[in-house]
Write an enzyme that holds these catalytic residues in place. Structure first.
Site, PDB file in Angstrom:
ATOM      1  N   LYS A   1      21.077  22.000   9.755  1.00  0.00           N
ATOM      2  CA  LYS A   1      21.604  20.713   9.294  1.00  0.00           C
ATOM      3  C   LYS A   1      21.084  19.521  10.100  1.00  0.00           C
ATOM      4  CE  LYS A   1      25.685  22.609   7.096  1.00  0.00           C
ATOM      5  NZ  LYS A   1      25.610  24.052   7.417  1.00  0.00           N
TER       6      LYS A   1
HETATM    7  C1  LIG Z   1      25.692  25.003   6.339  1.00  0.00           C
HETATM    8  C2  LIG Z   1      25.148  26.331   6.650  1.00  0.00           C
HETATM    9  C3  LIG Z   1      24.766  27.226   5.632  1.00  0.00           C
HETATM   10  C4  LIG Z   1      24.936  26.923   4.161  1.00  0.00           C
HETATM   11  O1  LIG Z   1      24.090  25.907   3.698  1.00  0.00           O
HETATM   12  P1  LIG Z   1      24.381  25.220   2.264  1.00  0.00           P
HETATM   13  O2  LIG Z   1      23.336  24.181   2.129  1.00  0.00           O
HETATM   14  O3  LIG Z   1      25.762  24.627   2.375  1.00  0.00           O
HETATM   15  O4  LIG Z   1      24.316  26.276   1.239  1.00  0.00           O
HETATM   16  C5  LIG Z   1      24.216  28.446   5.997  1.00  0.00           C
HETATM   17  N1  LIG Z   1      24.087  28.784   7.296  1.00  0.00           N
HETATM   18  C6  LIG Z   1      24.459  27.970   8.297  1.00  0.00           C
HETATM   19  C7  LIG Z   1      24.308  28.428   9.698  1.00  0.00           C
HETATM   20  C8  LIG Z   1      24.995  26.713   8.018  1.00  0.00           C
HETATM   21  O5  LIG Z   1      25.387  25.919   9.012  1.00  0.00           O
END
Ligand SMILES: *Cc1c(COP(=O)(O)O)cnc(C)c1O
Length: 427
Positions: free
Chosen positions: A107
């Site tokens: 993210k």
């Molecule tokens: C947020 C997250 C996800 C999921 O991603 P999306 O875009 O919401 O599907 C998967 N793995 C980790 C470690 C995350 O932080």
């Protein structure tokens, strides 16, 4: 570029407004009016482009002339200033590691890109924006880090007390300055509910926006990953299959956009934990959201993925078209741990639970000899230390990024009701 609301009850709007509002007035999420493929030459020569150039080519039409090119290039340079390696772990299977950024979760890219866009848009006026976000762990740290000291932006993060890991809590409670952490007596769902209520509450005196993947500036830059992987794998001369550990389906939806831009992707796999609303939908055609269930891959504990509607839009709401190109498979905690163990035994690779689920998705899909499978590692194993160290015979070294926050003092305001959140926001 203009954006429309998927509820189609708000006027179309600019990139700038879509970023500042997060959600349209009719509560729909925004979607680009056009997606124009990039030239075949670009893909043919992709190895000659730097990652900054690739990212610029991919995103430029979605920003349009709303951010000058030189500034957009600078924003991209800062956003992607770390590595995105594909590490091959078995024949024809590699993992795309998305955890080399400042908070070691994928993210980081979206959070950094969005904060720079907001900062740029705020230069023209002195209006202050508050980013209000609920986190089950990873989002909070990435948003806190990405928005630290962003001019004109205050960040308020709600997290469930006692339900995020020690490292995750330190990442979101120790930065200070324009970042405030609210420790909520309750669950992640309670935090999310409070945030939703605040967005609808016209008695809140601040301008609020969201920083989760419904925001186009957090969602769209995630397509860079798939271009970066393609650049690294092109000379394998295989068709690419991506397995994306999915919660809110923002990341995998960005992969579908990359494909619309012309990036050759044979098949998409949304790998999930037992929160499998989409798997059920693909099986029986009925989309039935469910309350989320807690798992060891908690960043994917989502019962009603907010970006799935964008994927439907990308396939013209044609279920058969989706099923041709897109699968979803779900796995429980037991299988997740077994996969972590077998990956480690066979390859010595340390996968955390989200990545292990991505790996399982590829196995279930059954790659042919012409295909190369990539699963995304969305977080560093240190982010899920307890599970990793209790499942595998390893001791994880604490990386520099984490050492920096681990000894800092936690500062959080404890709240338990919506009224307290409102009082805080209006104080
Ligand atoms: C947020 C997250 C996800 C999921 O991603 P999306 O875009 O919401 O599907 C998967 N793995 C980790 C470690 C995350 O932080």
């Amino acid at each position: 570029m203009n954006y429309y609301s998927l509820h189609r009850k708000s006027p179309n709007t600019t990139f700038k407004t879509a970023v500042k509002e997060g959600l349209a007035k009719d509560r729909g999420i925004y979607f680009p009016e056009e997606i124009n493929p990039l030239s075949a030459d670009f893909f043919k020569n992709i190895e000659k482009y730097s990652k900054e150039e690739i990212a610029f080519e991919a995103i430029k039409q979605f920003v349009g002339d709303e951010i000058p090119k030189t500034i957009l290039k600078k924003i991209i340079k800062e956003t992607v200033s770390f590595d995105f390696p594909v590490v091959e772990i078995e024949n024809n299977i590699g993992t795309l590691e998305l955890f080399h950024g400042p908070t070691m979760a994928f993210k980081d890219v979206g959070a950094r890109f969005m904060s720079s866009c907001l900062e740029y848009f705020n230069l023209e006026n002195n209006e202050e924006i508050t980013v209000l976000v609920a986190t089950s762990g990873d989002t909070g740290g990435a948003v806190a880090n990405g928005f630290l000291n962003t001019k004109g932006v205050k960040v308020v993060i709600l997290y469930p007390s006692g339900k995020v890991s020690n490292i995750q809590e330190k990442q979101l409670t120790t930065l200070g300055n324009n970042i405030t952490a609210l420790e909520v007596d309750g669950t992640f769902d309670d935090c999310q509910e409070m945030v939703k209520t605040a967005f609808l509450d016209d008695k809140i005196k601040r301008t609020l926006t969201s920083a989760n993947s419904i925001n186009v500036a957090r969602w769209l830059p995630q397509m860079f990953y798939f271009f970066f992987a393609y650049k690294q794998l092109k000379n394998q001369n295989k068709e690419l299959v991506f397995s994306v550990p999915s919660g809110n389906f923002g990341n995998i939806c960005a992969a579908v956009i990359a494909n619309k831009l012309g990036l050759p992707i044979k098949h998409f796999i949304a790998s999930t934990n037992i929160n499998n609303t989409v798997e059920n939908y693909l099986e029986n055609g009925e989309y039935v959201p469910k309350p989320s269930k807690a798992t060891i891959s908690n960043a994917m504990d989502v019962g009603n993925p907010s970006n799935f509607i964008r994927i439907q839009e990308l396939f013209n709401n044609d279920l058969n078209a989706i099923k041709n190109k897109f699968s979803s498979f779900s796995f429980d905690d037991e299988s997740t741990k077994k996969a972590m163990v077998s990956i480690f035994k066979e390859t010595k690779y340390v996968a955390e639970p989200h990545g292990a689920i991505g790996y399982l998705g590829l196995k279930k899909y059954q790659l042919t000899d012409n295909e190369y499978g990539v699963f995304l590692e969305t977080a560093h194993p240190v982010k899920f230390l307890d599970i990793v160290e209790s499942t595998l015979p390893v001791k994880i070294d604490i990386p520099e990024q984490i050492k920096k926050v681990i000894d800092k003092r936690k500062v959080a305001i404890r709240i338990s009701t919506y009224t307290e959140l409102k009082e805080y926001l209006n104080s």
